[in-house]
Write a protein that holds these residues in place. Sequence first.
Motif, short mmCIF file in Angstrom:
data_model
loop_
_atom_site.label_atom_id
_atom_site.label_comp_id
_atom_site.label_asym_id
_atom_site.label_seq_id
_atom_site.Cartn_x
_atom_site.Cartn_y
_atom_site.Cartn_z
N UNK A 86 -137.14 70.74 -18.85
CA UNK A 86 -137.25 69.23 -17.99
C UNK A 86 -138.49 69.26 -18.56
N UNK A 87 -137.89 67.35 -19.05
CA UNK A 87 -139.50 66.76 -19.28
C UNK A 87 -139.80 65.81 -18.75
N UNK A 88 -140.68 66.19 -17.94
CA UNK A 88 -141.68 65.08 -16.67
C UNK A 88 -142.87 64.06 -17.70
N UNK A 89 -142.88 63.27 -17.07
CA UNK A 89 -143.37 61.60 -17.12
C UNK A 89 -145.01 61.92 -16.20
N UNK A 90 -145.96 62.05 -17.53
CA UNK A 90 -147.00 62.39 -16.75
C UNK A 90 -147.85 61.47 -15.74
N UNK A 91 -147.50 60.34 -16.80
CA UNK A 91 -148.41 59.14 -15.24
C UNK A 91 -147.47 59.46 -14.59
N UNK A 92 -145.89 59.04 -14.27
CA UNK A 92 -145.36 58.94 -13.46
C UNK A 92 -145.36 60.03 -12.35
N UNK A 93 -146.33 61.17 -11.98
CA UNK A 93 -146.77 62.04 -11.46
C UNK A 93 -147.39 61.25 -10.29
N UNK A 94 -148.37 60.28 -10.88
CA UNK A 94 -149.70 60.15 -9.87
C UNK A 94 -149.00 58.29 -9.56
N UNK A 95 -147.75 58.25 -9.61
CA UNK A 95 -146.68 56.66 -8.75
C UNK A 95 -146.43 57.30 -7.78
N UNK A 96 -146.39 56.13 -6.96
CA UNK A 96 -146.15 56.33 -5.57
C UNK A 96 -144.97 57.10 -5.39
N UNK A 97 -144.37 58.36 -4.69
CA UNK A 97 -143.44 58.85 -4.56
C UNK A 97 -143.20 59.94 -5.93
N UNK A 98 -143.92 59.97 -7.15
CA UNK A 98 -143.33 60.79 -7.92
C UNK A 98 -144.59 62.15 -7.72
N UNK A 99 -144.88 63.08 -6.73
CA UNK A 99 -145.48 63.54 -6.61
C UNK A 99 -144.46 65.17 -6.64
N UNK A 100 -142.98 65.12 -6.11
CA UNK A 100 -142.34 65.67 -6.49
C UNK A 100 -142.08 65.98 -7.98
N UNK A 101 -142.34 65.01 -8.70
CA UNK A 101 -141.76 65.45 -10.33
C UNK A 101 -143.09 66.24 -10.93
N UNK A 102 -144.03 67.12 -9.93
CA UNK A 102 -145.26 68.15 -10.88
C UNK A 102 -144.37 69.17 -10.76
N UNK A 103 -144.01 69.89 -11.23
CA UNK A 103 -142.48 70.62 -10.81
C UNK A 103 -143.78 72.26 -10.74
N UNK A 104 -143.21 73.76 -9.84
CA UNK A 104 -143.82 74.56 -10.23
C UNK A 104 -143.90 75.60 -10.78
N UNK A 105 -144.87 75.98 -11.79
CA UNK A 105 -144.83 76.96 -12.49
C UNK A 105 -145.10 78.27 -12.10
N UNK A 106 -144.19 78.54 -12.82
CA UNK A 106 -143.15 80.34 -13.25
C UNK A 106 -143.88 80.99 -14.41
N UNK A 107 -144.31 82.19 -14.05
CA UNK A 107 -144.52 83.85 -15.34
C UNK A 107 -143.71 82.79 -16.19
N UNK A 108 -144.17 83.06 -17.69
CA UNK A 108 -143.68 82.83 -18.71
C UNK A 108 -143.09 81.59 -18.99
N UNK A 109 -143.11 80.52 -18.71
CA UNK A 109 -143.30 78.44 -18.57
C UNK A 109 -143.88 78.75 -19.52
#
Length: 290
Positions: A183-206
Amino acid sequence: MTMMTRKLRRSGAPLAALLVASLLAAGPLSAQAQQQQTSSAAPLAGPTAEYKLGAGDVIRITVFQNPDLLLETHVSEGGTLSFPLLGVIRLGGLTVGQAEKLIADGLKNGNFVKSPQVTILVLAVKGNQASVLGQVNRPGRYPIETADMHLTDLLANAGGAITQTGADVMVLTGTRNGQPYRVEVDLPGIFAPGGRANDVLIQNGDVLWVDRAPLVYIYGEVQRPGPMRLERGMTLMQALASGGGLTQRGTERGIRVNRKDAEGKVQSIQPTMDEALKDGDVVYVKESLF
């Protein structure tokens, strides 16, 4: 001592009645007292049901109405632990829900507990790790310290992206449900309104990859020629300003931008000052003839 308690004592009432009377007279516990009474070592918050246990994780196992089966321990390097009545069991690689079911089935099938209700709390996460590579201040492998660790948490552990060279768009790869995950994640977009859902969960081996930021190159009659970070939407005028502006011999009429097309061929164009630049553009400022 209350009046009710004194009357019960004079009448020869049993001790249990005296205790009940004392509790009734005391009234309900204050909010602070109730909190102190129910508080304990706080487990990790978050959606731990899907978290996979790993070596070194500290967990607390409880069986409802069976305090003698309470166990607080860590998962061994081999992914195992010793549980009362069941002996050595392997929990490494299992989710919390799967581990709870494994212990419950063992207690039930062994006729130790008729209807066991098993709960596992993850107290400390030490067995799982994720990697951060690329343009970050401290690349390397980092433990997943909480069951609900997000991309921004992992990036913070690595010291964040390098200011001048780290890109805003990052790539996270790993495995989800046995399938390759990217997955490609736009870091500034995470902090935009409603962007918290793009802050994906990390799992072992990522593995989190932070690429270099896009660059443009300026040379010729400018104050500070050389490469520079291409900010989002940066125009030609903004790029020239970042380079300190034109020298006394430079001219805006002589500005050319060398840009690769889709086939990789370099084309020389003469853009307007408000035109946006692209990654890899080479800006050349000619010398004025007058």
